[in-house]
Design a protein around this motif. Structure first.
Motif, PDB file in Angstrom:
ATOM      1  N   ARG A 135      10.898 -18.939  15.372  1.00 17.59           N
ATOM      2  CA  ARG A 135      10.159 -17.696  15.203  1.00 17.59           C
ATOM      3  C   ARG A 135       8.888 -17.946  14.389  1.00 17.59           C
ATOM      4  NH1 ARG A 135      12.494 -12.021  12.629  1.00 17.59           N
ATOM      5  NH2 ARG A 135      10.461 -10.972  12.445  1.00 17.59           N
TER       6      ARG A 135
ATOM      7  N   ALA B 231       8.646  -9.677  15.762  1.00 23.45           N
ATOM      8  CA  ALA B 231       9.315 -10.567  16.711  1.00 23.45           C
ATOM      9  C   ALA B 231      10.579  -9.924  17.234  1.00 23.45           C
ATOM     10  CB  ALA B 231       9.636 -11.907  16.051  1.00 23.45           C
TER      11      ALA B 231
ATOM     12  N   ILE C  59      11.481 -15.335  22.725  1.00 23.59           N
ATOM     13  CA  ILE C  59      11.113 -14.366  21.693  1.00 23.59           C
ATOM     14  C   ILE C  59       9.846 -13.649  22.134  1.00 23.59           C
ATOM     15  CG2 ILE C  59      10.446 -14.066  19.278  1.00 23.59           C
ATOM     16  CD1 ILE C  59      11.975 -16.607  18.617  1.00 23.59           C
TER      17      ILE C  59
END
Length: 247
Positions: free
Chosen positions: A58, A73, A93
């Protein structure tokens, strides 16, 4: 990871080593392995994509081509991808911000197309569409990789492939022959031989009753086609008069 792939491989090996496969002909074995092998390849690709989803890190924020930073996210966003092995699911993501659409770093890393079909399937559609009708191209794709693609989808994929044709020729528009070279143009406007079942009834009767000798520019059973042009610019090599051959 790759548990499903190993399971499918072990099932195929077990079936080949079992009693059922011993008495089968090579044609049945070939057909069965073609289906099982294609599904194994599809599962291998799916397991690899799942592994990428687990390993994806991430990021604090992602800035899109619009200059907007997306700091929120959202994990486990999924999309479908139709490949030459079959349909798989891509999990990645998604990064979004208020008032703008999401961005997916995983899509950029995989170089995914905007639509459903993969680049490999698009390439196959373009190749087969150039060999015949769109309906024949769809049938050829299904025969070769077992993926069902509709006639309209094949037509759209082939059209997308030609999206850069205008830009390609525009970039070459400034090319000129070097001074002293000869510009040669050749053209071929012969007719295309038609299949008898594709001819209109009057033309088919006329073609059936005529000889094969070509007495006119287009014989019966032929259809006028667009001129095919070829351009070349061979370099000229001056030769002295004694070296020239008399004809």
């Amino acid at each position: 990871m790759f548990t499903e792939s190993r399971q499918r491989f072990d099932e195929t090996v077990g079936w080949l080593g079992g009693c059922q496969a011993v008495g089968l002909s090579h044609a049945v074995l070939e057909a069965r392995l073609q289906v099982a092998g294609r599904e194994l390849l599809r599962q291998l690709l799916q397991d690899h994509l799942d592994l990428r989803a687990v390993r994806e890190e991430r990021l604090p924020a992602v800035v899109g081509d619009d200059g907007v930073a997306r700091g929120y996210a959202e994990p486990d966003r999924q999309r479908l991808l139709c490949t030459v092995f079959g349909q798989v699911t891509v999990t990645r993501i998604g990064y979004r911000a208020k008032g703008v659409d999401s961005r997916f770093v995983g899509d950029a890393v995989l170089n995914l197309p905007t639509g459903l079909h993969s680049h490999g399937l698009r390439r196959l559609a373009a190749i087969e569409a150039g060999r015949g009708s769109f309906e024949q191209a769809a049938a050829a794709i299904e025969r070769s990789c077992g993926v069902s693609v509709g006639k309209r989808q094949v037509e759209a994929l082939a059209g997308d492939t030609a999206a850069d044709v205008d830009a390609f020729y525009a970039a070459r528009a400034g090319l000129r022959c070097p001074v002293g070279d000869v510009l040669v143009l050749t053209a071929d406007a012969k007719g295309v031989v038609m299949r008898p079942d594709a001819l209109r009834e009057p033309t088919r009767r006329a073609a059936a009753g005529s000889s094969h000798k070509m007495t006119t520019r287009l014989s019966r059973g032929r259809k006028p086609a667009a001129n095919a042009w070829r351009r070349s610019s061979p370099s000229t090599t001056p030769r002295p008069c004694p070296a020239a051959r008399r004809t």
